[in-house]
Design a protein around this motif. Structure first.
Motif, short mmCIF file in Angstrom:
data_model
loop_
_atom_site.label_atom_id
_atom_site.label_comp_id
_atom_site.label_asym_id
_atom_site.label_seq_id
_atom_site.Cartn_x
_atom_site.Cartn_y
_atom_site.Cartn_z
N ASP A 123 57.24 68.61 20.96
CA ASP A 123 57.36 67.80 22.17
C ASP A 123 58.06 66.47 21.89
OD1 ASP A 123 55.38 66.76 20.57
OD2 ASP A 123 53.93 66.45 22.19
N ASP A 124 58.66 66.32 20.70
CA ASP A 124 59.26 65.05 20.28
C ASP A 124 60.77 65.24 20.10
OD1 ASP A 124 60.05 62.71 19.04
OD2 ASP A 124 58.76 62.94 17.29
N CYS A 125 61.56 64.48 20.86
CA CYS A 125 63.02 64.62 20.81
C CYS A 125 63.57 64.50 19.39
CB CYS A 125 63.67 63.54 21.68
SG CYS A 125 63.70 63.90 23.44
N LEU B 255 69.37 64.65 20.41
CA LEU B 255 68.99 65.97 20.89
C LEU B 255 70.01 66.49 21.90
CD1 LEU B 255 66.96 68.26 20.72
CD2 LEU B 255 65.63 67.14 22.52
N GLU B 256 70.57 65.62 22.72
CA GLU B 256 71.60 66.05 23.67
C GLU B 256 72.82 66.62 22.91
OE1 GLU B 256 72.34 62.52 25.88
OE2 GLU B 256 70.72 62.88 27.32
N ASP C 92 62.55 56.70 14.29
CA ASP C 92 62.78 57.09 15.68
C ASP C 92 61.57 56.77 16.55
OD1 ASP C 92 65.33 58.13 15.29
OD2 ASP C 92 64.62 60.18 15.00
N ARG C 93 61.84 56.31 17.76
CA ARG C 93 60.78 56.22 18.76
C ARG C 93 60.38 57.63 19.18
NH1 ARG C 93 63.12 54.55 23.30
NH2 ARG C 93 65.21 54.83 22.41
N VAL C 94 59.12 57.82 19.46
CA VAL C 94 58.65 59.13 19.95
C VAL C 94 58.99 59.22 21.43
CG1 VAL C 94 56.67 60.62 20.34
CG2 VAL C 94 56.82 59.25 18.23
N ILE C 95 59.89 60.15 21.77
CA ILE C 95 60.32 60.34 23.15
C ILE C 95 60.03 61.78 23.55
CG2 ILE C 95 62.30 60.32 24.73
CD1 ILE C 95 63.60 58.23 22.99
#
Length: 217
Positions: free
Chosen positions: A170-172, A203-204, A128-131
């Motif tokens: 703080d990471d989705c 996360l949504e 995963d990209r850190v978002i």
């Protein structure tokens, strides 16, 4: 035998790995304690410890975790590599291992061997990209932080805390994965979350599930 650290994991370069089908879904950075007593898995785990190698966890769609004569096993096509962190042998024919989830993978081809062990040719899925968590999803991180604080106040040994540090609130992707492990939804729903390449969307969807469960204020 007391708990002993497993051999440090080697880089995952080989594309064929042994599989451990379970009735649950492992997510990257997730904690997975297992009691192992079937011969096929005792041998597999022994080799992983000796070689510093890993195995893959996949969720069952047919069959049970403990093999029965004549029982067929089917499992999902996306799983997570498990790294053995600690292990012990409390009795003959029994191992206890503590694992953590690493990369996700996609099965290209699976084969079951004579004694029941599955191996698979796999391709690793990009991490995963850190978002950062947007404001409209911040309640998921806040609720998880409160849950962690409640658990930590109980003074449990680190090995019994269901979520392993470091905590990346703080990471989705990290927050979504921790909730996805805990929410009481069907395995198929957890698998659809695992397979998503977009951690923000994951996360949504987790937020929607938490809302339906009444777990968010």
């Amino acid at each position: 035998m007391s708990s002993t650290p497993a051999t440090p994991g080697l880089p995952i370069s080989a594309q064929t790995i042994p599989l451990f089908p379970l009735g649950s879904t492992l997510f990257p950075d997730g904690r997975l304690p297992l009691q192992v007593f079937e011969v096929r898995y005792l041998d597999m785990i022994g080799r992983c410890i000796a070689q510093g190698s890993h195995f893959g966890v996949v969720a069952l769609t047919e069959g049970a975790e403990v093999r029965r004569p004549g029982q067929s096993e089917r499992f999902v096509g996306v799983g997570t590599v498990a790294r053995i962190k600690q292990w012990s042998k409390p009795a003959a024919g029994l191992m206890r291992i503590d694992c953590s989830g690493v990369e996700r993978f996609r099965i290209l081809k699976a084969e079951q061997h004579k004694h029941g062990l599955w191996t698979a040719e796999v391709e690793l899925i990009e991490a995963d990209r850190v978002i950062p968590i947007p404001d409209e999803l911040a309640n998921t991180a806040t609720a998880l932080e409160h849950l962690l604080q409640s658990v930590m106040r109980q003074g449990l040994p680190e090995s019994e805390v269901p979520i392993a540090a470091p905590f990346r609130l703080d990471d989705c992707g990290w927050v979504a994965n921790r909730w996805a492990e805990m929410i009481p939804v069907p395995v198929a729903q957890k698998q659809s979350l695992l397979a998503l390449d977009n951690p923000l969307l994951r996360l949504e969807l987790v937020q929607d599930a938490l809302d339906q469960l009444g777990w968010l204020k």
